[in-house]
Design an enzyme around this catalytic site. Structure first.
Site, PDB file in Angstrom:
ATOM      1  N   LYS A   1      -2.147  -5.171  49.845  1.00  0.00           N
ATOM      2  CA  LYS A   1      -0.870  -5.041  50.532  1.00  0.00           C
ATOM      3  C   LYS A   1      -1.070  -4.371  51.899  1.00  0.00           C
ATOM      4  CE  LYS A   1       0.296  -6.748  46.570  1.00  0.00           C
ATOM      5  NZ  LYS A   1       0.728  -5.963  45.450  1.00  0.00           N
TER       6      LYS A   1
ATOM      7  N   ASP B   1       0.871   5.105  41.776  1.00  0.00           N
ATOM      8  CA  ASP B   1       0.549   3.861  42.471  1.00  0.00           C
ATOM      9  C   ASP B   1       1.148   3.994  43.876  1.00  0.00           C
ATOM     10  OD1 ASP B   1       0.644   1.297  43.580  1.00  0.00           O
ATOM     11  OD2 ASP B   1       0.844   0.324  41.624  1.00  0.00           O
TER      12      ASP B   1
ATOM     13  N   TYR C   1       5.664  -1.906  38.753  1.00  0.00           N
ATOM     14  CA  TYR C   1       5.192  -3.242  39.144  1.00  0.00           C
ATOM     15  C   TYR C   1       5.032  -4.142  37.905  1.00  0.00           C
ATOM     16  CZ  TYR C   1       2.015  -6.810  40.947  1.00  0.00           C
ATOM     17  OH  TYR C   1       1.428  -7.999  41.295  1.00  0.00           O
TER      18      TYR C   1
ATOM     19  N   ARG D   1     -23.377  -4.804  42.122  1.00  0.00           N
ATOM     20  CA  ARG D   1     -22.303  -4.441  41.193  1.00  0.00           C
ATOM     21  C   ARG D   1     -22.157  -2.927  41.148  1.00  0.00           C
ATOM     22  NH1 ARG D   1     -23.601  -4.011  36.171  1.00  0.00           N
ATOM     23  NH2 ARG D   1     -24.690  -6.003  36.000  1.00  0.00           N
TER      24      ARG D   1
HETATM   25  C1  LIG Z   1       0.499  -5.942  44.070  1.00  0.00           C
HETATM   26  C2  LIG Z   1       0.661  -4.665  43.352  1.00  0.00           C
HETATM   27  C3  LIG Z   1      -0.210  -4.314  42.315  1.00  0.00           C
HETATM   28  C4  LIG Z   1      -1.303  -5.235  41.833  1.00  0.00           C
HETATM   29  O1  LIG Z   1      -2.298  -5.437  42.794  1.00  0.00           O
HETATM   30  P1  LIG Z   1      -3.158  -6.796  42.936  1.00  0.00           P
HETATM   31  O2  LIG Z   1      -4.018  -6.492  44.125  1.00  0.00           O
HETATM   32  O3  LIG Z   1      -2.219  -7.929  43.122  1.00  0.00           O
HETATM   33  O4  LIG Z   1      -3.946  -6.947  41.688  1.00  0.00           O
HETATM   34  C5  LIG Z   1      -0.018  -3.084  41.707  1.00  0.00           C
HETATM   35  N1  LIG Z   1       0.971  -2.256  42.090  1.00  0.00           N
HETATM   36  C6  LIG Z   1       1.838  -2.564  43.073  1.00  0.00           C
HETATM   37  C7  LIG Z   1       2.911  -1.593  43.449  1.00  0.00           C
HETATM   38  C8  LIG Z   1       1.722  -3.782  43.731  1.00  0.00           C
HETATM   39  O5  LIG Z   1       2.588  -4.084  44.694  1.00  0.00           O
END
Ligand SMILES: *Cc1c(COP(=O)(O)O)cnc(C)c1O
Length: 385
Positions: free
Chosen positions: A205, A180, A108, A55
């Site tokens: 992603k 982000d 998001y 962890r």
């Molecule tokens: C998918 C996404 C998230 C969240 O991420 P997860 O891995 O699904 O928890 C946050 N910001 C953006 C821009 C995203 O496309």
């Protein structure tokens, strides 16, 4: 683009940073250290930097963190179990009851839900602003504003914020800027260099890139923030497993070549959509008429693989088009090698319905994959009718 003391290019860092051959066996690939705990030298004998418990730290995860930090041109990266776990850690590390944050109007959906439904229960307040309008951002800021939360390009409207200018506005107001960077990835844009304090990723992603793993990461140059984030992550436990860290690291190695093809294909799809009679508007920062085109050109290497468009015949037709493709898979998420299509109003952004965030009902979002662009265009044309 990125300041790199060793002078190595992006592609080289993606493959080598943090990924030296395994010291014990010479394994060229960082092993999957599938262990929860580690033998110690003696009672209380653990040295600083040694591994104790997974962890707290795991060598496969460490390799991923070093590689991603090198790509973002930053000192520190912490990997998390998901993008939302990374987002949650940033919010809980930087905000206290009574604090306020400003977020983009098309942030998001999951980020908005976490702030709107969870953070507010803990006495945190927020305002929504168009981050492309700096005056609106300044007007939204309060003495107790501690964060400005930015996506650029945004999801799903592909809006562009001027990250360097936004960092200045945030800092003048005594707040930190979080970017982000999921849509752009460090291959296309490095926000820390532009003045952002924190970068958040959903590594699910483009960084993972193969739609086979969920993960997240936080990047920063601040030693203090890194300590606070590390403490929270170790306390709350939202860590990725060794195999997930390994898959993400494997994805990172090919990020540059994948992103080039994502961008090539997106440009060709945009060209086809722009002249299609059933398409009334295309959202892509690479288009000269996009309001953020100049800023995007300044701060991004290319314009990415995400494309949205309005169906000229409204919501019903948009839903039919999203359900009518054969190669583009109807699915949430993005950034994998395969092309995906979705209807934000009913899918990814359903949780923001009725809020201040407005997503057009006739909007369709594409994550353009790395297949043959001709096949993708033919598929969209048959679905649009
Ligand atoms: C998918 C996404 C998230 C969240 O991420 P997860 O891995 O699904 O928890 C946050 N910001 C953006 C821009 C995203 O496309």
């Amino acid at each position: 683009m990125v300041h790199d003391p060793a002078g190595l290019g992006f592609e080289t860092r993606a493959i080598h940073a943090g990924q030296q051959p395994d010291p014990r066996t010479g394994s060229v690939i960082v092993p999957i250290y599938q262990t929860s705990t580690y033998a110690q030298d003696g009672v209380g004998g653990t040295r600083e930097g040694d591994y104790e418990y997974s962890r707290t730290a795991n060598p496969t995860r460490t390799a991923l963190e070093e590689a991603l930090a090198a790509l973002e041109g930053a000192r520190h990266t912490l990997a998390f179990a998901s993008g939302m776990a990374a987002t949650d850690a940033v919010l809980r590390t930087t905000l206290r009851p009574g604090d306020h944050l400003v977020l983009g109007n098309d942030v998001y959906g999951g980020t908005f839900r976490l702030i709107d439904k969870v953070l507010t229960q803990w006495g945190v307040d927020y305002s929504v602003a168009h981050l492309s309008d700096l005056d609106e951002v300044r007007a939204a800021m309060r003495p107790e504003t501690k964060l400005v939360w930015c996506e650029s390009p945004t999801n799903p409207l592909l809006g562009i914020a001027d990250i360097a200018a936004l960092a200045q506005v945030a800092h003048v107001g005594g707040a930190r800027l979080v970017v982000d960077n999921t849509f752009a990835t460090p291959y296309l844009q490095t926000p820390i260099e532009l003045g952002a304090d924190i970068v958040v990723h959903s590594t699910t992603k483009y960084l993972g890139g193969h739609s086979d793993v969920v993960g997240g990461a936080v990047v920063t140059n601040s030693d203090e923030l890194r300590e606070q984030l590390f403490f929270l992550r170790n306390s709350a436990g939202a860590v990725p497993g060794a195999f997930d860290a390994w898959l993400t690291l494997r994805g990172l190695k090919t990020l540059a070549v994948r992103m080039e093809r994502h961008c090539d294909n997106a440009e060709r799809v945009v060209e086809a959509l722009t002249r299609h009679p059933k398409v009334s508007r295309v959202y892509y920062p690479g288009l000269a008429e996009h309001p953020g085109h100049d800023v995007a050109t300044k701060q991004m290497r290319r314009f990415g693989g995400m494309v949205s468009f309005d169906h000229a015949d409204g919501e019903r037709a948009a839903l039919d088009a999203a359900a009518g493709t054969k190669l583009f898979i109807l699915a949430e998420s993005l950034g994998g090698v395969e092309s995906l299509i979705e209807h934000p109003g009913r899918m990814t952004h359903a949780s923001v319905a009725g809020s201040l965030l407005q997503v057009p009902a006739q909007l369709v979002r594409l994550s353009v994959g790395i297949e043959d662009a001709r096949d993708l265009i033919a598929d969209l044309e048959q679905a649009l009718g």
